[in-house]
Motif scaffolding. Structure first.
Motif, PDB file in Angstrom:
ATOM      1  N   SER A  30      -2.193  -1.845  -5.461  1.00 38.32           N
ATOM      2  CA  SER A  30      -2.655  -0.477  -5.183  1.00 38.32           C
ATOM      3  C   SER A  30      -1.275  -0.404  -6.829  1.00 38.32           C
ATOM      4  O   SER A  30      -1.514   0.948  -7.420  1.00 38.32           O
ATOM      5  CB  SER A  30      -1.683   0.439  -4.534  1.00 38.32           C
ATOM      6  N   TYR A  53      -5.063   2.446 -10.712  1.00 38.16           N
ATOM      7  CA  TYR A  53      -4.696   2.173  -9.690  1.00 38.16           C
ATOM      8  C   TYR A  53      -4.749   2.450  -8.001  1.00 38.16           C
ATOM      9  O   TYR A  53      -5.363   1.553  -7.242  1.00 38.16           O
ATOM     10  CB  TYR A  53      -2.850   2.691  -9.582  1.00 38.16           C
ATOM     11  N   SER A  54      -4.556   3.744  -8.506  1.00 39.67           N
ATOM     12  CA  SER A  54      -5.717   4.878  -7.036  1.00 39.67           C
ATOM     13  C   SER A  54      -6.561   4.625  -7.144  1.00 39.67           C
ATOM     14  O   SER A  54      -7.962   5.251  -6.414  1.00 39.67           O
ATOM     15  CB  SER A  54      -4.988   6.160  -7.119  1.00 39.67           C
ATOM     16  N   ASN A  74      -7.546   0.345  -1.417  1.00 41.31           N
ATOM     17  CA  ASN A  74      -6.444  -0.564  -1.399  1.00 41.31           C
ATOM     18  C   ASN A  74      -6.074  -1.027  -0.192  1.00 41.31           C
ATOM     19  O   ASN A  74      -5.137  -1.786   0.205  1.00 41.31           O
ATOM     20  CB  ASN A  74      -5.536   0.061  -2.276  1.00 41.31           C
ATOM     21  N   ASN A  77      -7.265  -4.341   0.114  1.00 40.04           N
ATOM     22  CA  ASN A  77      -6.640  -5.204  -1.267  1.00 40.04           C
ATOM     23  C   ASN A  77      -7.936  -5.710  -1.363  1.00 40.04           C
ATOM     24  O   ASN A  77      -8.471  -7.384  -2.136  1.00 40.04           O
ATOM     25  CB  ASN A  77      -6.400  -6.366  -0.364  1.00 40.04           C
TER      26      ASN A  77
END
Length: 123
Positions: A30, A53-54, A74, A77
């Motif tokens: 993440s 990232y989010s 996330n 993964n």
């Protein structure tokens, strides 16, 4: 660095859809921006899409905007590339990549790469 494995490629007809997946192993998935790139025979590898990232921000190449959607989970993964309305010119090896710079479209800003998955679109 992350280890990345793509899946979901295949042979489809023009107008059909495919969803690519990229499973990551390693720490802190993440904390990486994720991207998809592609390389057609005889051509340089080119940017397709990237996600923050989010997952709150996404960016696309003009050639795929409105047809492709990048997303990530996330908890799993995993990053995805939903490809709709595929065209013969989308034929390429598709690569998943991980980097630190949100919104970058440059190969050099991505530090981890998968082995690629072939997508072939027939007319």
């Amino acid at each position: 660095q992350l280890q990345l494995v793509e899946s979901g490629g295949g042979l489809v007809q023009a107008g059909e859809s495919l969803r690519l997946s990229c499973a990551a192993s390693g720490r802190a998935f993440s904390s990486y921006a994720m991207g998809w790139f592609r390389q057609a025979p005889g051509k340089e590898r080119e940017f397709v899409a990237t996600i923050s990232y989010s997952g709150g921000s996404t960016y696309y190449a003009d050639s795929v905007k409105g047809r492709f959607t990048i997303s990530r989970d996330n908890a799993k993964n995993t990053v995805y590339l939903q490809m709709n309305s595929l065209k013969p010119e989308d034929t390429a090896v598709y690569y998943c990549a991980a980097g630190r710079r949100i919104g970058s479209r440059r190969n050099a800003d991505f530090e981890s790469w998968g082995q690629g998955t072939q997508v072939t679109v027939s007319s």
